[in-house]
Design an enzyme around this catalytic site. Structure first.
Site, PDB file in Angstrom:
ATOM      1  N   HIS A  14      95.304  65.617   5.922  1.00 21.36           N
ATOM      2  CA  HIS A  14      95.351  64.589   4.875  1.00 21.36           C
ATOM      3  C   HIS A  14      95.565  65.226   3.497  1.00 21.36           C
ATOM      4  O   HIS A  14      94.607  65.653   2.866  1.00 21.36           O
ATOM      5  CB  HIS A  14      94.037  63.810   4.846  1.00 21.36           C
ATOM      6  CG  HIS A  14      93.842  62.918   6.033  1.00 21.36           C
ATOM      7  ND1 HIS A  14      94.377  61.661   6.095  1.00 21.36           N
ATOM      8  CD2 HIS A  14      93.188  63.119   7.190  1.00 21.36           C
ATOM      9  CE1 HIS A  14      94.056  61.106   7.254  1.00 21.36           C
ATOM     10  NE2 HIS A  14      93.340  61.971   7.944  1.00 21.36           N
TER      11      HIS A  14
ATOM     12  N   LYS B 164      88.422  52.960  -8.515  1.00 16.52           N
ATOM     13  CA  LYS B 164      87.564  52.901  -9.700  1.00 16.52           C
ATOM     14  C   LYS B 164      88.132  53.693 -10.880  1.00 16.52           C
ATOM     15  O   LYS B 164      88.119  53.220 -12.010  1.00 16.52           O
ATOM     16  CB  LYS B 164      86.183  53.441  -9.306  1.00 16.52           C
ATOM     17  CG  LYS B 164      85.126  53.267 -10.347  1.00 16.52           C
ATOM     18  CD  LYS B 164      84.714  51.830 -10.511  1.00 16.52           C
ATOM     19  CE  LYS B 164      83.587  51.470  -9.579  1.00 16.52           C
ATOM     20  NZ  LYS B 164      83.250  50.049  -9.631  1.00 16.52           N
TER      21      LYS B 164
ATOM     22  N   GLY C 162      95.136  56.697  10.790  1.00 13.78           N
ATOM     23  CA  GLY C 162      94.505  55.496  11.342  1.00 13.78           C
ATOM     24  C   GLY C 162      93.549  55.877  12.444  1.00 13.78           C
ATOM     25  O   GLY C 162      93.635  56.988  12.988  1.00 13.78           O
TER      26      GLY C 162
ATOM     27  N   GLU D   5      96.167  63.695   0.854  1.00 12.40           N
ATOM     28  CA  GLU D   5      95.736  62.763  -0.188  1.00 12.40           C
ATOM     29  C   GLU D   5      94.279  62.924  -0.587  1.00 12.40           C
ATOM     30  O   GLU D   5      93.862  62.418  -1.618  1.00 12.40           O
ATOM     31  CB  GLU D   5      96.012  61.312   0.254  1.00 12.40           C
ATOM     32  CG  GLU D   5      95.169  60.791   1.416  1.00 12.40           C
ATOM     33  CD  GLU D   5      95.683  61.173   2.808  1.00 12.40           C
ATOM     34  OE1 GLU D   5      96.452  62.147   2.914  1.00 12.40           O
ATOM     35  OE2 GLU D   5      95.292  60.504   3.781  1.00 12.40           O
TER      36      GLU D   5
ATOM     37  N   CYS E 178      98.589  62.649   9.736  1.00 13.61           N
ATOM     38  CA  CYS E 178      97.555  62.521  10.766  1.00 13.61           C
ATOM     39  C   CYS E 178      98.040  61.607  11.904  1.00 13.61           C
ATOM     40  O   CYS E 178      98.949  61.976  12.628  1.00 13.61           O
ATOM     41  CB  CYS E 178      96.244  62.042  10.132  1.00 13.61           C
ATOM     42  SG  CYS E 178      94.860  62.218  11.242  1.00 13.61           S
ATOM     43  N   TYR E 179      97.482  60.401  12.029  1.00 18.75           N
ATOM     44  CA  TYR E 179      97.954  59.495  13.079  1.00 18.75           C
ATOM     45  C   TYR E 179      99.460  59.228  12.912  1.00 18.75           C
ATOM     46  O   TYR E 179     100.207  59.150  13.899  1.00 18.75           O
ATOM     47  CB  TYR E 179      97.143  58.195  13.005  1.00 18.75           C
ATOM     48  CG  TYR E 179      97.559  57.109  13.966  1.00 18.75           C
ATOM     49  CD1 TYR E 179      97.315  57.222  15.331  1.00 18.75           C
ATOM     50  CD2 TYR E 179      98.190  55.958  13.507  1.00 18.75           C
ATOM     51  CE1 TYR E 179      97.695  56.216  16.204  1.00 18.75           C
ATOM     52  CE2 TYR E 179      98.569  54.941  14.375  1.00 18.75           C
ATOM     53  CZ  TYR E 179      98.318  55.077  15.726  1.00 18.75           C
ATOM     54  OH  TYR E 179      98.685  54.086  16.586  1.00 18.75           O
TER      55      TYR E 179
ATOM     56  N   SER F  97      79.747  40.788 -13.894  1.00 17.81           N
ATOM     57  CA  SER F  97      78.469  41.464 -13.634  1.00 17.81           C
ATOM     58  C   SER F  97      78.151  42.455 -14.747  1.00 17.81           C
ATOM     59  O   SER F  97      77.047  42.962 -14.830  1.00 17.81           O
ATOM     60  CB  SER F  97      78.527  42.203 -12.298  1.00 17.81           C
ATOM     61  OG  SER F  97      79.362  43.342 -12.438  1.00 17.81           O
ATOM     62  N   GLY F  98      79.162  42.748 -15.582  1.00 13.93           N
ATOM     63  CA  GLY F  98      78.935  43.734 -16.635  1.00 13.93           C
ATOM     64  C   GLY F  98      79.328  45.123 -16.172  1.00 13.93           C
ATOM     65  O   GLY F  98      79.342  46.074 -16.945  1.00 13.93           O
ATOM     66  N   GLY F  99      79.651  45.248 -14.889  1.00 17.41           N
ATOM     67  CA  GLY F  99      80.180  46.517 -14.377  1.00 17.41           C
ATOM     68  C   GLY F  99      81.622  46.613 -14.856  1.00 17.41           C
ATOM     69  O   GLY F  99      82.198  45.643 -15.345  1.00 17.41           O
TER      70      GLY F  99
ATOM     71  N   ASP G 207      84.443  46.874 -13.216  1.00 16.54           N
ATOM     72  CA  ASP G 207      85.467  46.101 -12.513  1.00 16.54           C
ATOM     73  C   ASP G 207      85.529  44.662 -13.027  1.00 16.54           C
ATOM     74  O   ASP G 207      86.592  44.156 -13.380  1.00 16.54           O
ATOM     75  CB  ASP G 207      85.192  46.074 -11.002  1.00 16.54           C
ATOM     76  CG  ASP G 207      85.035  47.462 -10.422  1.00 16.54           C
ATOM     77  OD1 ASP G 207      85.488  48.413 -11.084  1.00 16.54           O
ATOM     78  OD2 ASP G 207      84.458  47.595  -9.332  1.00 16.54           O
ATOM     79  N   SER G 208      84.382  44.005 -13.034  1.00 15.66           N
ATOM     80  CA  SER G 208      84.419  42.603 -13.445  1.00 15.66           C
ATOM     81  C   SER G 208      84.714  42.487 -14.936  1.00 15.66           C
ATOM     82  O   SER G 208      85.325  41.516 -15.377  1.00 15.66           O
ATOM     83  CB  SER G 208      83.130  41.887 -13.074  1.00 15.66           C
ATOM     84  OG  SER G 208      82.040  42.455 -13.741  1.00 15.66           O
ATOM     85  N   SER G 209      84.314  43.493 -15.719  1.00 14.96           N
ATOM     86  CA  SER G 209      84.614  43.434 -17.152  1.00 14.96           C
ATOM     87  C   SER G 209      86.126  43.516 -17.369  1.00 14.96           C
ATOM     88  O   SER G 209      86.688  42.777 -18.166  1.00 14.96           O
ATOM     89  CB  SER G 209      83.933  44.576 -17.899  1.00 14.96           C
ATOM     90  OG  SER G 209      82.539  44.478 -17.739  1.00 14.96           O
TER      91      SER G 209
END
Ligand code: XMP
Length: 514
Positions: free
Chosen positions: A173, A370, A59, A175, A86-87, A227-229, A231-233
């Site tokens: 980190h 993504k 953080g 990750e 880390c934090y 949007s056709g991307g 994510d929205s698809s």
């Protein structure tokens, strides 16, 4: 059946969700929870999940700040395996009575740690490990019941563990991909320390998301921003599964789409036999953006206008709910969490106006990255052109045209962008690139065309490699390809006199320019 689960306590670090997804990648479930979760709440969650361990995320705060987010110290007393990163590492050190102080030298970026004792979380690691550090404070001493497992030149306690209890801290980190054996470190924690079993799979998430949409929308009607991307698809297909014909998909053509984009979306989703509205909204967007230069204002206006278009259409279709394909990095960079810094306003998140006529906004993909969305898309059998599309921001070319938007600038950006896409794809480079596009800057430069002086736009080419957009590297594409791009742009787009290549990583830059 209850999933073996690791809870990640969120202290506002940019990579907090990355920890959860790295755990899920191993077939072990992980949820993000509030940083100040109480031991009783963890017990209650135990009715749903088989809680096997806790991770305290990084953080931006410093443990001595009076308002710094802190965990309930009792969580260390439950006997649950706990790992601070880390934090989170500094917080544990502070709670147990160790010493945390400003580092003599801030460590940021790649560092090499010396592993003094390769046990537990550090099992099977090399004597020197390449890790990703980002800290201003450091743990300089720990109490005698604890032992130091690793150090660097500036950081005497880079990793520690309790001698008898499963409590661990790592200053770095694991990750992020820059920590070479980070995946091994997390696997050590979840399997060797927490003793988790692999009993969760990605398909379970599809069911979870479909159920959530059903629950949220109930018997109502919804509208989705398509949007056709990818994510929205994906969100559209999930929503259609959940509420069938009570869903209307709307594609808003705001005029800042790439060349050929609206036609592409229409073709793909017509095949899907879904109810699709293409809203022609080019004029109203440009009108609203007249004279606006500030990137954040542009983003907000576009976000707001989107919603207005949706509201108008939903009034006609009777939709009370808006479904969106917002994913996790969109939200984190919009600064949606209390302790994380705002980087920019992603249009489908914080760009929303404060008064929204929808009953609720449903974001089924909000916790995914993504590449996880791509996995879901494959499982849903979406066409290849969608699964492997490069991401395209909601505000489109509007955030790739610096300064005020005009019809002329949009036309120039579209033409140049098409050339970049064609040349990259012709060279077969696209598979390894996260995104490749053009930025039309607001700088003009002198050139020479024929025998005459020319004065035109400077166009920047951006090509980035990334796994999940939280960090990215500029792509080291060959001069031959760059030369072809520059020659074609300056030949085919006469308004451009100069082409430059963006050689900045993220951080410190972001992928998009605005
Ligand atoms: P940045 O520029 O913040 O972008 O490094 C990270 C990733 O997010 C995409 N992006 C957006 N996506 N709405 C979106 O849906 C937005 O407003 C937005 N802004 C950036 C960007 O293309 C990159 O992949």
């Amino acid at each position: 059946m209850k999933y073996d689960t690791v809870l990640v306590l969120d202290f506002g670090g940019q990579y907090c969700h990355l920890i959860a997804r790295r755990i899920r990648e191993n077939g072990v479930y992980s949820e993000i929870v509030a940083h100040d979760i109480k031991p009783e709440e963890i017990k209650t969650l135990g009715a749903k999940f088989n809680i096997k361990g806790l991770i305290l995320s990084g953080g931006p705060a410093s443990v001595y700040e009076p308002n710094a987010p802190r965990p309930d110290p009792q969580i260390l007393e439950q006997g649950l395996p706990t790992l601070g990163l880390c934090y989170g590492h500094q917080l544990i050190a502070q709670i147990i009575g160790g010493k945390v102080e400003p580092a003599s030298q801030r460590e940021y970026g790649i560092a090499y740690v010396t592993i003094d004792k390769p046990v537990d979380v550090l099992k099977d690691l090399n004597a020197k490990e390449k890790v990703w550090m980002s800290h201003g404070d450091t743990v300089s001493a720990i109490p005698s019941q604890y032992e130091v497992l690793a150090h660097t030149e500036n950081c005497p306690v880079a990793a520690f563990k309790h001698k008898d209890k499963p409590i661990h801290g790592l200053q770095w980190h694991p990750e992020v991909v820059h920590t070479k054996n980070g995946a091994q470190m997390l696997r050590n924690f979840i399997f060797a320390v927490c003793k988790c079993e692999v009993n969760w799979k990605m398909e379970d998430i599809i069911e979870k998301m479909v159920e959530e949409i059903r629950r949220e929308v109930g018997e109502g009607r919804a509208i989705i921003a398509l949007s056709g991307g990818i994510d929205s698809s994906v969100a559209t297909v999930l929503a259609a599964k959940a509420i069938d014909n009570r869903l209307t998909a709307v594609f808003v053509d705001h005029g800042f789409m790439r060349e050929g984009e609206p036609e592409f979306v229409k073709n793909v989703f017509q095949e899907f036999k879904m109810y699709l509205i293409i809203a022609q909204a080019q004029k109203r967007f440009l009108e609203k953006l007249k004279g606006v230069v500030d990137p954040e204002k542009k983003r907000k206006i576009i976000g707001e206008e989107f919603i207005r278009v949706f509201e108008e259409i939903s009034e006609k279709t009777g939709a009370e709910y808006l479904i969106q394909g917002t994913i996790y990095p969109d939200r984190i960079e919009s600064g949606f969490r209390k302790f994380s810094d705002k980087i920019k306003t992603h249009h489908n998140v914080a760009g929303l106006p404060s008064i929204i006529k929808f009953k609720r906004i449903v974001e089924p993909l909000r916790d995914l990255y993504k590449d996880e969305v791509r996995k879901v898309a494959k499982m849903l059998e979406l066409p290849k052109e969608i699964v492997f599309r490069q991401p395209f921001p909601g505000p489109g070319l509007a955030v790739r045209i610096i300064g005020e938007l005009t019809e002329e600038k949009v036309r120039i950006a579209k033409k140049a962008d098409k050339i970049v896409r064609e040349e990259i794809e012709k060279s077969g480079l696209e598979e390894n690139l996260w995104q490749y596009f053009v930025v039309l800057t607001d700088t003009k430069a002198t050139g020479v065309r024929g025998d005459a002086r020319a004065y035109g736009y400077v166009v920047a080419v951006r090509a980035a490699e990334s796994r999940e957009a939280m960090t990215a590297s500029f792509a080291k594409i060959s001069y031959t390809v760059l030369e072809r791009i520059s020659t074609r742009i300056t030949n085919e787009v006469p308004e451009v006199t100069r082409v430059v290549y963006d050689i900045t990583h993220k951080p410190p830059a972001t992928i998009e320019w605005e």
